[in-house]
Design an enzyme around this catalytic site. Structure first.
Site, PDB file in Angstrom:
ATOM      1  N   ASN A 230       0.932  -0.980  -0.081  1.00  0.00           N
ATOM      2  CA  ASN A 230       0.154   0.223  -0.078  1.00  0.00           C
ATOM      3  C   ASN A 230       1.147   1.388   0.334  1.00  0.00           C
ATOM      4  OD1 ASN A 230      -1.961   2.387   0.814  1.00  0.00           O
ATOM      5  ND2 ASN A 230      -3.013   0.847   1.568  1.00  0.00           N
ATOM      6  N   ASP A 231       0.409   1.773  -1.214  1.00  0.00           N
ATOM      7  CA  ASP A 231       1.240   3.323  -0.983  1.00  0.00           C
ATOM      8  C   ASP A 231       1.310   4.001   0.129  1.00  0.00           C
ATOM      9  OD1 ASP A 231       2.697   2.720  -3.716  1.00  0.00           O
ATOM     10  OD2 ASP A 231       1.148   3.467  -4.533  1.00  0.00           O
TER      11      ASP A 231
ATOM     12  N   HIS B 188     -10.807  -5.369  -5.813  1.00  0.00           N
ATOM     13  CA  HIS B 188      -9.237  -6.325  -5.017  1.00  0.00           C
ATOM     14  C   HIS B 188      -9.559  -5.694  -3.830  1.00  0.00           C
ATOM     15  CE1 HIS B 188      -9.794  -1.833  -4.219  1.00  0.00           C
ATOM     16  NE2 HIS B 188      -9.255  -1.571  -3.096  1.00  0.00           N
TER      17      HIS B 188
HETATM   18  O1  LIG Z   1      -8.791   1.555   1.198  1.00  0.00           O
HETATM   19  P1  LIG Z   1      -8.646   2.257   1.486  1.00  0.00           P
HETATM   20  O2  LIG Z   1      -9.068   3.873   0.527  1.00  0.00           O
HETATM   21  O3  LIG Z   1      -7.354   2.642   2.354  1.00  0.00           O
HETATM   22  O4  LIG Z   1      -9.422   2.627   3.020  1.00  0.00           O
HETATM   23  C1  LIG Z   1     -10.527   2.671   3.411  1.00  0.00           C
HETATM   24  O5  LIG Z   1      -9.960   1.441   3.747  1.00  0.00           O
HETATM   25  C2  LIG Z   1      -9.718   1.666   5.455  1.00  0.00           C
HETATM   26  C3  LIG Z   1      -9.170   0.286   6.163  1.00  0.00           C
HETATM   27  O6  LIG Z   1     -10.508  -0.060   6.369  1.00  0.00           O
HETATM   28  C4  LIG Z   1     -10.131   3.049   6.312  1.00  0.00           C
HETATM   29  O7  LIG Z   1      -9.423   3.013   7.362  1.00  0.00           O
HETATM   30  C5  LIG Z   1     -10.327   4.221   5.546  1.00  0.00           C
HETATM   31  O8  LIG Z   1     -11.829   4.638   5.910  1.00  0.00           O
HETATM   32  C6  LIG Z   1     -11.344   3.604   4.367  1.00  0.00           C
HETATM   33  O9  LIG Z   1     -11.779   4.516   3.508  1.00  0.00           O
END
Ligand SMILES: O=P(O)(O)O[C@H]1O[C@H](CO)[C@@H](O)[C@H](O)[C@H]1O
Ligand SMILES: O=P(O)(O)O[C@H]1O[C@H](CO)[C@@H](O)[C@H](O)[C@H]1O
Lengths: 355, 355
Positions: free
Chosen positions: B77-78, B170
């Protein structure tokens, strides 16, 4: 440890009131956001709309007509989640009394309380005596429903983002014949803390926060508001009395006035943060009532939780989803950063300034 | 009790896996909904968009270029919430080690896993061997990250409503050096259940649900999906193996094939419910890893939770707000009603039917 920078490095923090943890990942605020934006918060609410069932003089779904009320107005929720005379579910079909299939009766009442006759009014814009009237009505309902029910949950869902289906300023009061999860949890942790340390958890906590100041948002003689050390929502706050008071109805006249004042200051800051009527869910927690009224509830301290969803702007909220639902709450800025931002905001409402 | 009607009368149900309760108010579905509608779920996703950082060949925020992948693709994850080398927070400024100000280190890794090279693909539309490849990759990551970390959380946020910022199919994998709240909770309740009753909690539960059938959604030789007795979200489900397997990596080749099949059937029903690509957050829970790998984790059963937000239609969700946040989760239809609706839906996807 060497090199630990509060604003940069993740860590976990313990919530002693819920006996759980939050993951603090301050550096995540650097992430660009390409996800869903929220609809703009509705700011053009008509003051009076005869088809709005919360307005004075309006006819509700069940045909009842509201009085031409001028202050607060309380009525029974027309679609209550809890009803007083629900039968006992001792015979859920096919269920029996296996330990993996446990159910129990739920009885209670759901009330709606309008704060003000105008639909375009909100608590931070109301005058102090008007807010005081809301507080007095809360205390009245806590006494009335608490005579029978062990838990009286006063809560406000503000804004469409928080599932609020009507912009008219109002809150709800749900009283139940059971102690809900959050009540049981806080009852246990506060009881254990008093036993272990000889002082009520939140009283000790409030005193420390009043000294440390780094998470303080607003304070006055009787009250303080902090972004708790273990906050989950970006701008979550905890409103605490300085005195050891366990229930809303025990607040003195002076404490009610200073509560009205600190609420107005907090909610004005909230609105000023993104210059929008700030959505949140809030609610009061205090010592259990009903059959618990005779018990020693000295481990409790009355308090209110504010849980606002917005993170980056009026249209970008924090999603409590996958990791949060399956593993643990995670936040993207530190509580100290959030408190500092709220603290630095003016106490004059952006809408009255603009005019 | 006399007169109790499951579809009409509220009651509370116990969740033995989380040791808490849910309020079931079946009659609330009668309530008209005037609150916020959701934006329509995006159905017109382009198959390939070079500016989408999850696409094969695309350049990501950090300048790295994705390979021309043809099956799954995993990368770091970036903007990770957890990093492997975060320093210890032993010196949070002004905090010391007071019991009300506890923090601990958080170290870990966050990975993103693409399911398929096409952005307009979703799991229920994928072929069984493609889903099987996802399962194999999950198991591989569970082994790889579980070698070091005590908890490897695999989860999928699907749909903008669940905070998913990218429509490309994903999931995410966050591994941490601590047991998150939900893991600690399920570890305790499953341990206590095994001690008290001599069988793993979810194994006993699954066997009973397979007999009772009223909450069953789909089943095959190795797996079953139920709306759990204590479900909180309207169409929440629990995916359980029939065999006592504690971790994804322990699934046999046959069990992985039958898992691909039951996932496709469940997710097809979900999409068919409101004829929309059904949003949810889902995730896997299994026995802890890392330093726990040597321990006896026989109280665990591998399982997946699905938490979908929709309630009434593609645009009306359940809001878990005021009462739910401050007191206790509340649902508006019974788990049996939800299971019955899901069970009765066709297993052919509405989009392939329409063509
Ligand atoms: O998938 P992202 O964009 O990293 O982020 C999403 O999932 C994360 C993990 O559940 C949460 O903390 C973020 O609030 C949500 O927007
Ligand atoms: O205020 P309403 O419309 O009754 O309903 C709102 O608050 C309730 C209590 O928190 C929730 O159960 C509902 O999901 C929400 O939409």
């Amino acid at each position: 440890g060497a090199g630990f920078v509060l604003r940069e490095h993740q860590h976990i923090r313990y919530n002693p009131l819920r006996d759980d943890w939050v993951l603090v990942s301050a550096h995540r605020m650097k992430r660009p956001w390409q996800g869903q934006g929220e609809k703009p918060v509705q700011e053009d609410v008509p003051r009076y709309d005869p088809s709005n069932p919360l307005c004075p003089g309006a006819t509700r779904a069940n045909g009842k007509v509201n009085p031409e009320y001028e202050s607060t107005f309380v009525f029974d929720n027309d679609f209550p989640a809890l009803e007083p005379d629900a039968p006992e579910p001792s015979c859920l079909p096919g269920v029996g009394d296996h330990p993996l299939f446990r159910s129990a009766s739920a009885q209670g009442v759901c009330k709606v309380m309008c704060f003000h006759p105008w639909s375009d009014m909100t608590l931070p814009l109301m005058a102090l005596p008007e807010i005081r009237a809301v507080i007095d009505k809360w205390a009245e309902l806590a006494v009335e429903l608490g005579a029978t029910y062990p838990w009286v949950q006063i809560f406000e869902n503000k804004g469409a983002m928080m599932g609020c289906s009507n912009p008219h300023p109002h809150c709800q009061v749900w009283a139940s014949n059971f102690l809900p999860n959050e009540a049981r949890l806080e009852d246990r942790t506060q009881r254990e803390h008093l036993q272990a340390r000889g002082q009520p958890l939140l009283l000790e906590y409030g005193r420390l926060e009043a000294q440390r100041k780094e998470r303080l948002v607003v304070e006055n003689t009787d009250w303080l508001v902090v972004v708790p050390y273990w906050a989950v929502w970006p701008f979550q706050t905890l409103l605490l009395p300085r005195r050891h008071v366990t229930q809303l109805q025990d607040l003195s006249a002076d404490e009610r006035d200073s509560l009205a004042s600190i609420m107005k200051r907090l909610l004005t800051k909230y609105d000023n943060l993104f210059e929008v009527s700030f959505p949140y869910s809030m609610g009061w927690h205090g010592a259990p009532t009903g059959s618990h009224l005779g018990e020693d509830c000295g481990h409790w301290l009355l308090h209110a939780h504010y849980y606002p969803p917005l993170l980056r702007s009026a249209s970008v909220r924090k999603f409590m989803v996958g990791y949060e639902m399956l593993a643990q709450a995670q936040r993207d800025l530190t509580p100290e950063q959030a408190a500092q931002r709220l603290r630095s905001l003016p106490e004059e409402h952006y809408r009255t300034r603009a005019q």
